[in-house]
Enzyme design. Structure first.
Site, PDB file in Angstrom:
ATOM      1  N   ASP A  11       0.838  -1.200   0.000  1.00 63.81           N
ATOM      2  CA  ASP A  11       0.000   0.000   0.000  1.00 63.81           C
ATOM      3  C   ASP A  11       0.876   1.254   0.000  1.00 63.81           C
ATOM      4  O   ASP A  11       1.691   1.451   0.905  1.00 63.81           O
ATOM      5  CB  ASP A  11      -0.890   0.003   1.246  1.00 63.81           C
ATOM      6  CG  ASP A  11      -1.824   1.197   1.226  1.00 63.81           C
ATOM      7  OD1 ASP A  11      -2.854   1.109   0.546  1.00 63.81           O
ATOM      8  OD2 ASP A  11      -1.503   2.228   1.862  1.00 63.81           O
ATOM      9  N   TYR A  49       2.991  10.116   0.818  1.00 60.54           N
ATOM     10  CA  TYR A  49       3.959   9.534   1.760  1.00 60.54           C
ATOM     11  C   TYR A  49       5.394   9.916   1.383  1.00 60.54           C
ATOM     12  O   TYR A  49       6.331   9.631   2.135  1.00 60.54           O
ATOM     13  CB  TYR A  49       3.827   7.999   1.839  1.00 60.54           C
ATOM     14  CG  TYR A  49       2.454   7.494   2.240  1.00 60.54           C
ATOM     15  CD1 TYR A  49       1.538   8.312   2.886  1.00 60.54           C
ATOM     16  CD2 TYR A  49       2.071   6.175   1.973  1.00 60.54           C
ATOM     17  CE1 TYR A  49       0.269   7.838   3.245  1.00 60.54           C
ATOM     18  CE2 TYR A  49       0.823   5.699   2.330  1.00 60.54           C
ATOM     19  CZ  TYR A  49      -0.079   6.535   2.961  1.00 60.54           C
ATOM     20  OH  TYR A  49      -1.321   6.053   3.309  1.00 60.54           O
ATOM     21  N   LYS A  98      -2.560   6.329  -4.032  1.00 62.55           N
ATOM     22  CA  LYS A  98      -3.680   7.233  -3.731  1.00 62.55           C
ATOM     23  C   LYS A  98      -3.432   8.636  -4.293  1.00 62.55           C
ATOM     24  O   LYS A  98      -2.313   9.143  -4.253  1.00 62.55           O
ATOM     25  CB  LYS A  98      -3.889   7.322  -2.213  1.00 62.55           C
ATOM     26  CG  LYS A  98      -3.939   5.966  -1.550  1.00 62.55           C
ATOM     27  CD  LYS A  98      -4.240   6.007  -0.079  1.00 62.55           C
ATOM     28  CE  LYS A  98      -3.916   4.664   0.553  1.00 62.55           C
ATOM     29  NZ  LYS A  98      -2.512   4.539   1.006  1.00 62.55           N
ATOM     30  N   HIS A 114      -7.594   9.734  -1.848  1.00 61.18           N
ATOM     31  CA  HIS A 114      -7.044   9.571  -0.502  1.00 61.18           C
ATOM     32  C   HIS A 114      -7.974  10.094   0.608  1.00 61.18           C
ATOM     33  O   HIS A 114      -8.114   9.480   1.654  1.00 61.18           O
ATOM     34  CB  HIS A 114      -5.677  10.278  -0.430  1.00 61.18           C
ATOM     35  CG  HIS A 114      -4.765   9.716   0.610  1.00 61.18           C
ATOM     36  ND1 HIS A 114      -3.410   9.672   0.450  1.00 61.18           N
ATOM     37  CD2 HIS A 114      -5.009   9.185   1.828  1.00 61.18           C
ATOM     38  CE1 HIS A 114      -2.860   9.134   1.532  1.00 61.18           C
ATOM     39  NE2 HIS A 114      -3.810   8.833   2.381  1.00 61.18           N
TER      40      HIS A 114
END
Ligand code: A2P
Length: 316
Positions: A43, A48, A77, A110
């Protein structure tokens, strides 16, 4: 390992590797190690800030013969700053280029929150754009187009409430196939489980271990520690395993995908092994009683003063 099945027969291993908070310099080794252990579901997310390093790990793992692309299931996402129609496909293409892939297995919106392009962190009220101005349904149309073009095999959302899902489902050509949300024993969201079950929408449990490593800005210093929860500790003793493993086994027993994050080889292995733990009916009913609607990830960063978002509008 159990697998979730999508409408077209494609599958998703129920246990995946989370990469939120996996730092550059650590995430490469973590992903290589996870693939060696047997993780096949990873994932990711643009926000990030580690997709390029993860992409290097994917490429090297495939070159080394550790895994084939068709055996991996990779999620990413769309970040809040790319909700306008013209921004969605370029954002997905950037993620594909960072991850060194030609397609994603699953692409998610997201958050049901829109923000100005390049809005810097920490987010301010003036960086937020209301959902009246950019409705999620508009963003979704391009998600659907990206799926048709083969850039993402499956599409879905994250952090959506039941009412937001219902609204999207009623207008979508292609229903979301996944909602990735916080699920852990203090936040069981049984009504969400029931609704998504009735609509064939799968759930992925994020922060299944309570995300203790998130930054202090997002954390209440007095928040509970799932690893020290008496009920979880007792069940772990009964099964001769760790509390983290019970938390993972619980998510799997409820039929939700689960993505514990670790960058530590021993804990990666331990978490992977949790897929083999079978909780008893008594274990499940003991854990069922822990539900108190407690969120570790409150979403308060979107509800800053003056923002068009409030916690009620987010989760309600
Ligand atoms: P680390 O990466 O050093 O293993 P979440 O998945 O809920 O976001 O939680 C991630 C946090 O839990 C990280 O701090 C991670 O640290 C830690 N963690 C992951 N697996 C385990 C485990 N099996 N036992 C204890 N802590 C763990």
């Amino acid at each position: 390992m159990k697998k979730l099945k999508f409408q077209n027969g494609d599958t998703l291993p129920i246990l995946g590797l989370g990469t939120w908070k996996s730092k550059p310099g650590e995430v490469y080794t973590a992903v290589r190690e996870a693939i060696k252990i047997g993780y096949r579901h990873i994932d990711c997310a643009a926000v990030y800030n580690n997709e390029a390093e993860i992409g290097q790990a994917f490429e090297d793992a495939m070159k080394a013969g550790d895994v084939k692309r068709e055996d991996l299931r990779i999620t990413s996402k769309l970040w809040n700053t790319s909700h306008r129609k013209h921004q969605v496909q370029p954002a997905l293409e950037k993620t594909l280029s960072d991850l060194r892939l030609d397609y994603l297995d699953l692409y998610l919106i997201h958050w049901p929150v829109a923000m100005k392009e390049n809005a810097p962190f920490p987010y301010r009220a003036e960086d937020m754009i209301s959902l009246e101005e950019i409705p999620v349904e508009e963003t979704w149309e391009v998600m659907e187009a990206c799926q048709t073009k083969g850039l993402a095999r499956h599409i879905g959302v994250s952090n959506f409430s039941i009412s937001k899902l219902k609204k999207l489902v009623s207008s979508a050509k292609q229903k979301p196939e996944m909602n990735q949300i916080e699920l852990q024993p203090l936040l069981q969201q049984n009504d969400m489980l029931e609704y998504c079950g009735s609509e064939n929408i799968h759930l992925t449990a994020y922060s299944p271990l309570g995300s203790r490593d998130r930054s202090a800005n997002f954390k209440d210093p007095n928040e509970p520690d799932l690893f020290e929860n008496e009920v979880i500790v007792k069940i772990a003793e009964r099964h001769n395993c760790s509390p983290a493993q019970i938390l993972i086994a619980w998510a799997i027993a409820r039929g939700t995908a689960v993505i514990p994050k670790s960058v530590n080889p021993k804990r990666l292995q331990q978490n992977f092994d949790a897929a083999n733990i079978e909780l008893t009916g008594d274990d499940m009913s003991d854990i069922a009683r822990l539900d108190k609607g407690f969120r570790f990830i409150t979403g308060s960063f979107w509800a800053v003063e003056g923002s068009p978002y409030s916690l009620e509008s987010l989760w309600g």
